[in-house]
Write a protein that holds these residues in place. Structure first.
Motif, PDB file in Angstrom:
ATOM      1  N   ILE A  68      42.528  44.509  48.419  1.00  6.24           N
ATOM      2  CA  ILE A  68      42.777  43.266  47.679  1.00  6.24           C
ATOM      3  C   ILE A  68      42.791  43.582  46.190  1.00  6.24           C
ATOM      4  O   ILE A  68      41.915  44.303  45.694  1.00  6.24           O
ATOM      5  CB  ILE A  68      41.682  42.223  47.995  1.00  6.24           C
ATOM      6  N   TYR A  69      43.779  43.054  45.487  1.00  3.53           N
ATOM      7  CA  TYR A  69      43.916  43.307  44.050  1.00  3.53           C
ATOM      8  C   TYR A  69      43.517  42.059  43.282  1.00  3.53           C
ATOM      9  O   TYR A  69      44.097  40.990  43.483  1.00  3.53           O
ATOM     10  CB  TYR A  69      45.346  43.749  43.734  1.00  3.53           C
ATOM     11  N   SER A  70      42.484  42.201  42.444  1.00  2.00           N
ATOM     12  CA  SER A  70      41.875  41.047  41.775  1.00  2.00           C
ATOM     13  C   SER A  70      41.233  41.478  40.464  1.00  2.00           C
ATOM     14  O   SER A  70      40.993  42.666  40.240  1.00  2.00           O
ATOM     15  CB  SER A  70      40.806  40.453  42.708  1.00  2.00           C
ATOM     16  N   ASN A  71      40.930  40.502  39.614  1.00  2.00           N
ATOM     17  CA  ASN A  71      40.173  40.796  38.390  1.00  2.00           C
ATOM     18  C   ASN A  71      38.678  40.565  38.576  1.00  2.00           C
ATOM     19  O   ASN A  71      37.896  40.826  37.671  1.00  2.00           O
ATOM     20  CB  ASN A  71      40.653  39.910  37.229  1.00  2.00           C
ATOM     21  N   PHE A  72      38.298  40.060  39.738  1.00  2.00           N
ATOM     22  CA  PHE A  72      36.897  39.654  39.938  1.00  2.00           C
ATOM     23  C   PHE A  72      35.986  40.867  40.134  1.00  2.00           C
ATOM     24  O   PHE A  72      36.217  41.691  41.020  1.00  2.00           O
ATOM     25  CB  PHE A  72      36.798  38.711  41.142  1.00  2.00           C
ATOM     26  N   PRO A  73      34.912  40.969  39.319  1.00  2.00           N
ATOM     27  CA  PRO A  73      34.052  42.153  39.387  1.00  2.00           C
ATOM     28  C   PRO A  73      33.040  42.148  40.535  1.00  2.00           C
ATOM     29  O   PRO A  73      32.261  43.080  40.663  1.00  2.00           O
ATOM     30  CB  PRO A  73      33.335  42.127  38.034  1.00  2.00           C
ATOM     31  N   GLY A  74      33.027  41.084  41.358  1.00  2.00           N
ATOM     32  CA  GLY A  74      32.097  41.049  42.487  1.00  2.00           C
ATOM     33  C   GLY A  74      30.922  40.124  42.262  1.00  2.00           C
ATOM     34  O   GLY A  74      30.354  39.569  43.196  1.00  2.00           O
ATOM     35  N   ILE A  75      30.554  39.964  41.001  1.00  2.00           N
ATOM     36  CA  ILE A  75      29.506  39.011  40.617  1.00  2.00           C
ATOM     37  C   ILE A  75      29.808  38.575  39.195  1.00  2.00           C
ATOM     38  O   ILE A  75      30.178  39.402  38.359  1.00  2.00           O
ATOM     39  CB  ILE A  75      28.087  39.623  40.766  1.00  2.00           C
ATOM     40  N   ASP A  76      29.711  37.267  38.944  1.00  2.00           N
ATOM     41  CA  ASP A  76      30.016  36.764  37.608  1.00  2.00           C
ATOM     42  C   ASP A  76      29.286  35.446  37.365  1.00  2.00           C
ATOM     43  O   ASP A  76      29.511  34.483  38.081  1.00  2.00           O
ATOM     44  CB  ASP A  76      31.534  36.561  37.459  1.00  2.00           C
ATOM     45  N   PRO A  77      28.390  35.423  36.388  1.00  2.00           N
ATOM     46  CA  PRO A  77      27.703  34.178  36.087  1.00  2.00           C
ATOM     47  C   PRO A  77      28.583  33.261  35.233  1.00  2.00           C
ATOM     48  O   PRO A  77      29.126  33.690  34.227  1.00  2.00           O
ATOM     49  CB  PRO A  77      26.476  34.631  35.285  1.00  2.00           C
ATOM     50  N   VAL A  78      28.770  32.036  35.725  1.00  2.00           N
ATOM     51  CA  VAL A  78      29.555  31.041  34.975  1.00  2.00           C
ATOM     52  C   VAL A  78      28.603  29.896  34.654  1.00  2.00           C
ATOM     53  O   VAL A  78      28.296  29.091  35.528  1.00  2.00           O
ATOM     54  CB  VAL A  78      30.741  30.517  35.806  1.00  2.00           C
ATOM     55  N   GLY A  79      28.125  29.851  33.422  1.00  2.00           N
ATOM     56  CA  GLY A  79      27.097  28.864  33.091  1.00  2.00           C
ATOM     57  C   GLY A  79      25.875  29.147  33.943  1.00  2.00           C
ATOM     58  O   GLY A  79      25.382  30.271  33.984  1.00  2.00           O
ATOM     59  N   GLY A  80      25.412  28.163  34.685  1.00  2.00           N
ATOM     60  CA  GLY A  80      24.249  28.354  35.549  1.00  2.00           C
ATOM     61  C   GLY A  80      24.617  28.736  36.969  1.00  2.00           C
ATOM     62  O   GLY A  80      23.762  28.779  37.843  1.00  2.00           O
ATOM     63  N   TRP A  81      25.887  28.998  37.220  1.00  2.00           N
ATOM     64  CA  TRP A  81      26.343  29.304  38.583  1.00  2.00           C
ATOM     65  C   TRP A  81      26.713  30.782  38.677  1.00  2.00           C
ATOM     66  O   TRP A  81      27.700  31.226  38.089  1.00  2.00           O
ATOM     67  CB  TRP A  81      27.564  28.431  38.908  1.00  2.00           C
ATOM     68  N   THR A  82      25.909  31.518  39.400  1.00  2.00           N
ATOM     69  CA  THR A  82      26.248  32.928  39.626  1.00  2.00           C
ATOM     70  C   THR A  82      27.197  32.989  40.813  1.00  2.00           C
ATOM     71  O   THR A  82      26.819  32.677  41.936  1.00  2.00           O
ATOM     72  CB  THR A  82      24.989  33.763  39.910  1.00  2.00           C
ATOM     73  N   THR A  83      28.435  33.381  40.537  1.00  2.00           N
ATOM     74  CA  THR A  83      29.415  33.475  41.623  1.00  2.00           C
ATOM     75  C   THR A  83      29.444  34.903  42.157  1.00  2.00           C
ATOM     76  O   THR A  83      29.365  35.875  41.402  1.00  2.00           O
ATOM     77  CB  THR A  83      30.825  33.070  41.143  1.00  2.00           C
ATOM     78  N   TYR A  84      29.521  35.001  43.475  1.00  2.00           N
ATOM     79  CA  TYR A  84      29.613  36.295  44.163  1.00  2.00           C
ATOM     80  C   TYR A  84      30.985  36.383  44.810  1.00  2.00           C
ATOM     81  O   TYR A  84      31.715  35.395  44.876  1.00  2.00           O
ATOM     82  CB  TYR A  84      28.537  36.395  45.241  1.00  2.00           C
ATOM     83  N   SER A  85      31.291  37.548  45.353  1.00  2.00           N
ATOM     84  CA  SER A  85      32.536  37.661  46.097  1.00  2.00           C
ATOM     85  C   SER A  85      32.418  36.917  47.419  1.00  2.00           C
ATOM     86  O   SER A  85      31.406  37.006  48.115  1.00  2.00           O
ATOM     87  CB  SER A  85      32.868  39.117  46.390  1.00  2.00           C
ATOM     88  N   ALA A  86      33.453  36.186  47.779  1.00  2.00           N
ATOM     89  CA  ALA A  86      33.533  35.556  49.095  1.00  2.00           C
ATOM     90  C   ALA A  86      33.734  36.637  50.153  1.00  2.00           C
ATOM     91  O   ALA A  86      34.055  37.784  49.842  1.00  2.00           O
ATOM     92  CB  ALA A  86      34.693  34.575  49.123  1.00  2.00           C
ATOM     93  N   ASP A  87      33.546  36.246  51.409  1.00  2.00           N
ATOM     94  CA  ASP A  87      33.815  37.151  52.531  1.00  2.00           C
ATOM     95  C   ASP A  87      35.298  37.123  52.875  1.00  2.00           C
ATOM     96  O   ASP A  87      36.021  36.203  52.485  1.00  2.00           O
ATOM     97  CB  ASP A  87      33.003  36.728  53.756  1.00  2.00           C
ATOM     98  N   LEU A  88      35.709  38.118  53.643  1.00  2.00           N
ATOM     99  CA  LEU A  88      37.075  38.161  54.170  1.00  2.00           C
ATOM    100  C   LEU A  88      37.085  37.424  55.507  1.00  2.00           C
ATOM    101  O   LEU A  88      36.213  37.663  56.341  1.00  2.00           O
ATOM    102  CB  LEU A  88      37.484  39.619  54.375  1.00  2.00           C
ATOM    103  N   GLY A  89      38.033  36.526  55.696  1.00  2.00           N
ATOM    104  CA  GLY A  89      38.122  35.776  56.943  1.00  2.00           C
ATOM    105  C   GLY A  89      39.293  36.240  57.794  1.00  2.00           C
ATOM    106  O   GLY A  89      40.355  36.549  57.268  1.00  2.00           O
TER     107      GLY A  89
END
Ligand SMILES: [Ca+2]
Ligand SMILES: [Ca+2]
Length: 252
Positions: A68-89
């Motif tokens: 998968i080609y993306s800019n997402f580093p796997g973990i990224d805090p946005v304000g108070g929300w720490t976003t992680y990578s979603a799973d593959l479905g």
């Protein structure tokens, strides 16, 4: 001079054409924008770090590999929300319900790279067909509060994991490509025998929700052929077992 200009134009057009064809040559293409300044651009909402470009799916024997080609580093805090990578479905019968998942972040008791089966009967306000949705992870969920712009109700990080343990263990690797965009190639492989009958040939649907906010996601259909074990291998295996039995007999 005119002729030279014509040749130059042809050369530049050729270079551009090669560049463009390389950029959109994924197995599954996603709309992408090179705009890094605006929060709404192309098919993504939010920061450009969420941008997904495409997904390559390749098969070798019974091994199916996803890149998968993306800019997402796997973990990224946005304000108070720490976003992680979603799973593959993985939706093996293309009915919109994902029977299998691969853990990409490992934040809910499953190691990164685990292939798991989903309890697809599980549904609630925050769970869709066994997958926790982006809304489940949002801090200060509606209606008490609403602080984020994101895709609500998208199936993202794990899951209606059935609790019987992972079907297999594996790896997910984040490779920094070249310092340009897309920033990363996210790769994992699964054994088709864990999710399909031997001899299955047809399409399956694959889906990647990006970050837990699902600000960009990718979905598409891919053709797979799960090979039947070769008779030669089977007979060799049989001969091996017979040989072992013979050895055991002789030892007595
Ligand atoms: Ca995109
Ligand atoms: Ca399905």
């Amino acid at each position: 001079m005119r002729k030279f200009g014509g040749i130059l134009t042809a050369m530049v057009t050729g270079i551009l054409f090669i560049g463009m064809s390389q950029a959109s040559a994924y197995t599954i293409n996603d709309v992408f924008s090179t705009d890094t300044g605006n929060l709404y651009s192309g098919d993504r909402i939010g920061n450009y770090l969420f941008e997904i470009y495409g997904m390559d799916v390749t098969q070798s024997g019974n091994l199916l590999t996803f890149d998968i080609y993306s800019n997402f580093p796997g973990i990224d805090p946005v304000g108070g929300w720490t976003t992680y990578s979603a799973d593959l479905g993985i939706d093996v019968d293309n009915n919109g319900t994902y029977e299998y998942g691969v853990a990409f972040s490992g934040i809910n008791n499953l190691a990164v790279g685990s292939l798991y089966s989903v309890n697809t009967g599980l549904n609630s306000d925050l769970v869709l067909n066994g997958w926790y949705t982006s809304r489940y992870y949002e801090p200060n969920q509606r209606p008490s509060g609403y602080n984020y712009i994101y895709h609500e109700g998208m199936p993202v990080t794990i899951a209606g994991y059935n609790g019987n343990g992972p079907l297999s263990l594996g790896n997910v690797t984040w490779t920094d490509i070249d310092g340009n965009y897309p920033n990363y190639r996210i790769s994992t492989s699964i054994d088709l025998n864990k999710i399909l009958a031997p001899g299955f040939s047809g399409n399956i649907t694959v889906y990647y929700g990006g970050a837990t906010c699902a600000n960009d996601y990718i979905k598409g259909s891919v053709k797979v052929n799960n090979p039947v074990p070769e008779p030669a291998t089977m007979s060799l295996l049989g001969m091996g077992i017979l040989g072992l039995l013979g050895l055991k007999k002789r030892k007595r």
